[in-house]
Motif scaffolding. Structure first.
Motif, PDB file in Angstrom:
ATOM      1  N   GLY A 120      -1.106  -4.307   9.986  1.00  0.00           N
ATOM      2  CA  GLY A 120      -1.718  -5.290   9.115  1.00  0.00           C
ATOM      3  C   GLY A 120      -1.298  -5.178   7.661  1.00  0.00           C
ATOM      4  N   TYR A 121      -1.104  -3.944   7.177  1.00  0.00           N
ATOM      5  CA  TYR A 121      -0.762  -3.796   5.760  1.00  0.00           C
ATOM      6  C   TYR A 121       0.599  -4.422   5.434  1.00  0.00           C
ATOM      7  N   PRO A 122       1.668  -4.098   6.183  1.00  0.00           N
ATOM      8  CA  PRO A 122       2.944  -4.769   5.884  1.00  0.00           C
ATOM      9  C   PRO A 122       2.862  -6.286   6.022  1.00  0.00           C
ATOM     10  N   THR A 123       2.080  -6.740   7.006  1.00  0.00           N
ATOM     11  CA  THR A 123       1.939  -8.187   7.190  1.00  0.00           C
ATOM     12  C   THR A 123       1.252  -8.825   5.987  1.00  0.00           C
ATOM     13  N   ALA A 124       0.146  -8.230   5.548  1.00  0.00           N
ATOM     14  CA  ALA A 124      -0.566  -8.760   4.390  1.00  0.00           C
ATOM     15  C   ALA A 124       0.291  -8.685   3.129  1.00  0.00           C
ATOM     16  N   TYR A 125       1.032  -7.600   2.986  1.00  0.00           N
ATOM     17  CA  TYR A 125       1.898  -7.450   1.809  1.00  0.00           C
ATOM     18  C   TYR A 125       2.986  -8.513   1.800  1.00  0.00           C
ATOM     19  N   ALA A 126       3.574  -8.755   2.973  1.00  0.00           N
ATOM     20  CA  ALA A 126       4.630  -9.772   3.048  1.00  0.00           C
ATOM     21  C   ALA A 126       4.070 -11.166   2.762  1.00  0.00           C
ATOM     22  N   ILE A 127       2.874 -11.452   3.279  1.00  0.00           N
ATOM     23  CA  ILE A 127       2.269 -12.766   3.032  1.00  0.00           C
ATOM     24  C   ILE A 127       1.995 -12.964   1.554  1.00  0.00           C
ATOM     25  N   SER A 128       1.538 -11.913   0.880  1.00  0.00           N
ATOM     26  CA  SER A 128       1.206 -12.030  -0.545  1.00  0.00           C
ATOM     27  C   SER A 128       2.447 -12.287  -1.398  1.00  0.00           C
ATOM     28  N   ARG A 129       3.613 -11.993  -0.874  1.00  0.00           N
ATOM     29  CA  ARG A 129       4.853 -12.202  -1.637  1.00  0.00           C
ATOM     30  C   ARG A 129       5.513 -13.542  -1.314  1.00  0.00           C
ATOM     31  N   LEU A 130       4.937 -14.319  -0.425  1.00  0.00           N
ATOM     32  CA  LEU A 130       5.497 -15.630  -0.092  1.00  0.00           C
ATOM     33  C   LEU A 130       5.139 -16.655  -1.159  1.00  0.00           C
ATOM     34  N   PRO A 131       5.935 -17.742  -1.263  1.00  0.00           N
ATOM     35  CA  PRO A 131       5.534 -18.847  -2.144  1.00  0.00           C
ATOM     36  C   PRO A 131       4.202 -19.441  -1.690  1.00  0.00           C
ATOM     37  N   GLY A 132       3.528 -20.121  -2.600  1.00  0.00           N
ATOM     38  CA  GLY A 132       2.181 -20.614  -2.339  1.00  0.00           C
ATOM     39  C   GLY A 132       2.053 -21.427  -1.062  1.00  0.00           C
ATOM     40  N   ARG A 133       2.980 -22.361  -0.827  1.00  0.00           N
ATOM     41  CA  ARG A 133       2.876 -23.225   0.350  1.00  0.00           C
ATOM     42  C   ARG A 133       3.037 -22.433   1.626  1.00  0.00           C
ATOM     43  N   TRP A 134       4.034 -21.556   1.671  1.00  0.00           N
ATOM     44  CA  TRP A 134       4.273 -20.770   2.882  1.00  0.00           C
ATOM     45  C   TRP A 134       3.199 -19.709   3.072  1.00  0.00           C
ATOM     46  N   ARG A 135       2.584 -19.289   1.973  1.00  0.00           N
ATOM     47  CA  ARG A 135       1.495 -18.336   2.081  1.00  0.00           C
ATOM     48  C   ARG A 135       0.329 -18.945   2.846  1.00  0.00           C
ATOM     49  N   THR A 136       0.033 -20.194   2.565  1.00  0.00           N
ATOM     50  CA  THR A 136      -1.046 -20.882   3.274  1.00  0.00           C
ATOM     51  C   THR A 136      -0.721 -21.026   4.754  1.00  0.00           C
ATOM     52  N   VAL A 137       0.531 -21.365   5.046  1.00  0.00           N
ATOM     53  CA  VAL A 137       0.953 -21.499   6.448  1.00  0.00           C
ATOM     54  C   VAL A 137       0.820 -20.168   7.173  1.00  0.00           C
ATOM     55  N   LEU A 189      -6.689 -10.061   6.733  1.00  0.00           N
ATOM     56  CA  LEU A 189      -7.305 -10.901   5.709  1.00  0.00           C
ATOM     57  C   LEU A 189      -7.865 -10.100   4.535  1.00  0.00           C
ATOM     58  N   PRO A 190      -8.684  -9.057   4.753  1.00  0.00           N
ATOM     59  CA  PRO A 190      -9.146  -8.293   3.580  1.00  0.00           C
ATOM     60  C   PRO A 190      -8.022  -7.560   2.858  1.00  0.00           C
ATOM     61  N   LEU A 191      -7.004  -7.116   3.594  1.00  0.00           N
ATOM     62  CA  LEU A 191      -5.869  -6.480   2.938  1.00  0.00           C
ATOM     63  C   LEU A 191      -5.115  -7.481   2.061  1.00  0.00           C
ATOM     64  N   TYR A 192      -4.921  -8.687   2.576  1.00  0.00           N
ATOM     65  CA  TYR A 192      -4.258  -9.719   1.773  1.00  0.00           C
ATOM     66  C   TYR A 192      -5.060 -10.008   0.511  1.00  0.00           C
ATOM     67  N   SER A 193      -6.378 -10.104   0.650  1.00  0.00           N
ATOM     68  CA  SER A 193      -7.219 -10.378  -0.516  1.00  0.00           C
ATOM     69  C   SER A 193      -7.107  -9.262  -1.546  1.00  0.00           C
ATOM     70  N   ALA A 194      -7.074  -8.010  -1.085  1.00  0.00           N
ATOM     71  CA  ALA A 194      -6.972  -6.879  -2.011  1.00  0.00           C
ATOM     72  C   ALA A 194      -5.604  -6.838  -2.696  1.00  0.00           C
ATOM     73  N   ILE A 195      -4.544  -7.067  -1.940  1.00  0.00           N
ATOM     74  CA  ILE A 195      -3.201  -7.055  -2.521  1.00  0.00           C
ATOM     75  C   ILE A 195      -3.033  -8.198  -3.512  1.00  0.00           C
ATOM     76  N   GLU A 196      -3.623  -9.326  -3.191  1.00  0.00           N
ATOM     77  CA  GLU A 196      -3.505 -10.493  -4.060  1.00  0.00           C
ATOM     78  C   GLU A 196      -4.171 -10.257  -5.419  1.00  0.00           C
ATOM     79  N   ARG A 197      -5.188  -9.391  -5.457  1.00  0.00           N
ATOM     80  CA  ARG A 197      -5.922  -9.146  -6.700  1.00  0.00           C
ATOM     81  C   ARG A 197      -5.271  -8.083  -7.585  1.00  0.00           C
TER      82      ARG A 197
END
Length: 279
Positions: free
Chosen positions: A81-98, A165-173
């Motif tokens: 989950g951590y690498p997945t959340a980290y990779a998602i947080s580095r995507l552009p806004g549109r692809w991040r939502t997808v 999801l919580p990892l993505y939220s933490a990385i995003e902050r």
């Protein structure tokens, strides 16, 4: 004051009927004996033997196995989950939502249907064995289904989004200026991750681990379907006490013991989260 009571009324009524009342019944059942044909034998008086049965090696073994399976599932979910959340947080806004939609997409399907799908995949004539046999990796089907790894795989698939999801939220902050300052001081990306990103996302790590560990520990559907009765977890034990053995008093003791353990776990997570947040 009256307006507050009106607003709080529906929520408090919901909690009272669906939480406090069942909890009070469970607590009351624990001090009685099982009836001759199941249920509660109120006429036999009160007893404390149900709590003493918790020390039986049979039940402590089930609890130990459940803790181990839930811990392994949580660890694997964190590693994936951590690498997945980290990779998602580095995507552009549109692809991040997808990407986030794809993460939660399995929740749009019934849990039982998703679990039965793993039976199709892991059976002796399933997709996995057929593919391995077709390319010549194995000569005979592997025993993938009705094993403990199959249970772990099913739990991991079911609850991995609760880690991401919580990892993505933490990385995003995490403040990007901290990452820039680390790079300006000569730190390589790996050093920046271990010294800046990971410490600031530890509250999210704790939250994700609790979100995965708690439902994994109490789950009984996945061990029943993918474990085939060979892997018994505490959720299966509690269900069997109520539905098969009809030993409601001991089933109530098991349920309360599990609830008490999970409450302590949540309190520990909240305390650790406050300490990390304060730091």
């Amino acid at each position: 004051m009256r307006a507050r009571l009106v607003l709080l009324g529906p929520g408090l009524s919901y909690l009272a009927v669906l939480l406090l009342l069942p909890l009070a019944l469970l607590i009351g059942y624990t001090v009685f004996r099982r009836g001759r044909f199941g249920g509660i034998a109120y006429e036999d008086g009160r007893t404390g033997e149900n709590f003493a049965r918790l020390a039986d090696p049979l039940y402590t073994g089930v609890l130990t196995d459940s803790l181990r399976i839930a811990a392994v599932t949580t660890l694997l979910a964190l590693l994936l989950g951590y690498p997945t959340a980290y990779a998602i947080s580095r995507l552009p806004g549109r692809w991040r939502t997808v990407a986030l939609i794809l993460v939660v997409l399995p929740f749009w399907t019934n849990f039982l249907i998703r679990t039965y799908a793993w039976i199709v995949l892991l059976s002796s004539r399933g997709v996995v064995n057929s593919a391995l046999t077709g390319i010549g990796v194995i000569d005979r089907p592997l025993k993938l289904l009705y094993t403990e790894p199959a249970v772990v795989l099913g739990l991991l698939y079911a609850y991995l989004p609760l880690m991401v999801l919580p990892l993505y939220s933490a990385i995003e902050r995490v403040d990007p200026r901290l990452l820039e300052a680390s790079a300006d001081l000569g730190a390589r990306p790996a050093r920046t991750f271990w010294s800046v990103t990971l410490p600031h996302t530890l509250p999210g790590v704790l939250t994700g681990c609790v979100f995965v560990f708690v439902p994994s520990l109490g789950n009984f559907v996945v061990p029943e379907l993918l474990g085939g009765g060979h892997t018994v977890m505490v959720g299966n034990l509690i269900r069997d006490q109520f539905l098969n053995a009809r030993d409601w008093p001991f089933g109530s003791v098991l349920a309360l013991a599990l609830m008490a353990f999970l409450v302590l776990l949540l309190m520990a997570q909240a305390w650790a989260g406050r300490r990390l947040g304060g730091r």
